[in-house]
Write an enzyme that holds these catalytic residues in place. Structure first.
Site, PDB file in Angstrom:
ATOM      1  N   CYS A  53     -11.420  -5.049   5.181  1.00 55.59           N
ATOM      2  CA  CYS A  53     -11.553  -3.591   5.328  1.00 55.59           C
ATOM      3  C   CYS A  53     -11.159  -2.903   4.017  1.00 55.59           C
ATOM      4  O   CYS A  53     -10.317  -3.386   3.266  1.00 55.59           O
ATOM      5  CB  CYS A  53     -10.658  -3.091   6.467  1.00 55.59           C
ATOM      6  N   ASP A  55      -9.439  -0.347   3.746  1.00 60.92           N
ATOM      7  CA  ASP A  55      -8.120   0.277   3.921  1.00 60.92           C
ATOM      8  C   ASP A  55      -7.182  -0.068   2.752  1.00 60.92           C
ATOM      9  O   ASP A  55      -7.003  -1.239   2.420  1.00 60.92           O
ATOM     10  CB  ASP A  55      -7.517  -0.213   5.250  1.00 60.92           C
ATOM     11  N   ARG A  57      -4.164  -0.191   2.488  1.00 61.57           N
ATOM     12  CA  ARG A  57      -2.929  -0.918   2.811  1.00 61.57           C
ATOM     13  C   ARG A  57      -3.140  -2.419   2.968  1.00 61.57           C
ATOM     14  O   ARG A  57      -2.193  -3.141   3.297  1.00 61.57           O
ATOM     15  CB  ARG A  57      -2.319  -0.336   4.100  1.00 61.57           C
ATOM     16  N   HIS A 109      -7.795  -5.760  10.485  1.00 58.80           N
ATOM     17  CA  HIS A 109      -6.371  -5.417  10.553  1.00 58.80           C
ATOM     18  C   HIS A 109      -6.105  -4.522  11.755  1.00 58.80           C
ATOM     19  O   HIS A 109      -6.926  -3.655  12.078  1.00 58.80           O
ATOM     20  CB  HIS A 109      -5.893  -4.752   9.255  1.00 58.80           C
ATOM     21  N   CYS A 112      -6.886  -0.398  12.622  1.00 57.47           N
ATOM     22  CA  CYS A 112      -8.018  -0.071  11.739  1.00 57.47           C
ATOM     23  C   CYS A 112      -8.660   1.268  12.140  1.00 57.47           C
ATOM     24  O   CYS A 112      -9.085   1.452  13.284  1.00 57.47           O
ATOM     25  CB  CYS A 112      -9.059  -1.185  11.799  1.00 57.47           C
TER      26      CYS A 112
HETATM   27 CO    CO Z   1      -9.614  -0.702   8.560  1.00 61.77          CO
END
Ligand code: CO
Length: 221
Positions: A53, A55, A57, A109, A112
């Site tokens: 992803c 993302d 993080r 994750h 998400c």
């Molecule tokens: Co995500």
């Protein structure tokens, strides 16, 4: 100060800091190995393709403890592998045929945002099309998901099922099937990363039996 772009103001101090960070990183990498970048620039032979992803993080190299050169990375919203996405399929083809990666990992994750959004009945413009990939996973596993009352638990289960389904999409590709028949690799793995504690979980998908199962329909000789 390395950047004197007049459009930058004092609010851009983090932007400026990136270049200072980079200098420190270069110094750090070359401190014990002066030829670090010279060696790295010659070739790449990563053993892993990581599809994860976007993302911020979930940084691929960091969570796997791998150095530059050790993992080929593709990231998009909610780590999906859509059939007609030229981008992800180009990455898979190159990773398998040119780099000869031994493992392909699809990593989702918990928590998400893309998966959460796919569970909402909201018009999100262009994102609708992308999130449909995740809604398709929901449709396939509707019975199991609807039986989970708690929305956070339902989202997290959809995160896992999305990883499984995207692994199947990777396995459907001709590159993966042909390379595996010839070399016994790449092996496809499904992982989930937990934002709350940093731990990676291997979903232990049964790659050989998924491959055997889908080849009745998706095998391209
Ligand atoms: Co995500």
């Amino acid at each position: 100060m390395t950047n004197s772009n007049p459009a930058l103001t004092s609010v851009d101090s983090l932007y400026q800091k990136v270049f200072e960070n980079n200098k420190k990183w270069v110094a750090n990498k070359t401190a014990n190995d002066p030829d670090f970048f010279e060696k790295l620039s010659r070739d790449q032979r990563p053993e892993f393709l990581y599809i994860g992803c976007s993302d911020s993080r979930v940084p691929a190299n960091e969570i796997m403890g791998l150095e530059p050169g050790e993992v080929f990375v593709h990231r998009n919203i909610a780590n999906v592998v859509p059939t007609v996405d030229v981008n992800v399929h180009s990455v898979i083809q190159y990773a398998v045929n040119a780099l000869g990666v031994k493992h392909i990992i699809v990593c989702g994750h918990y928590g998400c945002g893309g998966v959460k959004a796919a569970l909402l009945q909201e018009d999100m413009g262009k994102l609708n099309m992308w999130l449909r990939n995740i809604r398709d996973v929901y449709r396939i596993h509707r019975k199991e998901l609807n039986a989970i009352e708690d929305m956070e638990a339902r989202t997290n289960r959809l995160v896992e099922l999305n990883v499984q389904e995207q692994c199947i999409n990777v396995i459907k590709t001709s590159f993966v099937q042909k390379s595996f028949a010839k070399n016994q690799y790449p092996i496809v793995h499904g992982w989930v990363y937990d934002l709350k504690n940093g731990v990676l979980k291997d979903l232990e998908i049964d790659f050989p039996s998924i491959l055997a199962n889908i080849q009745e329909i998706y095998k391209i000789a």
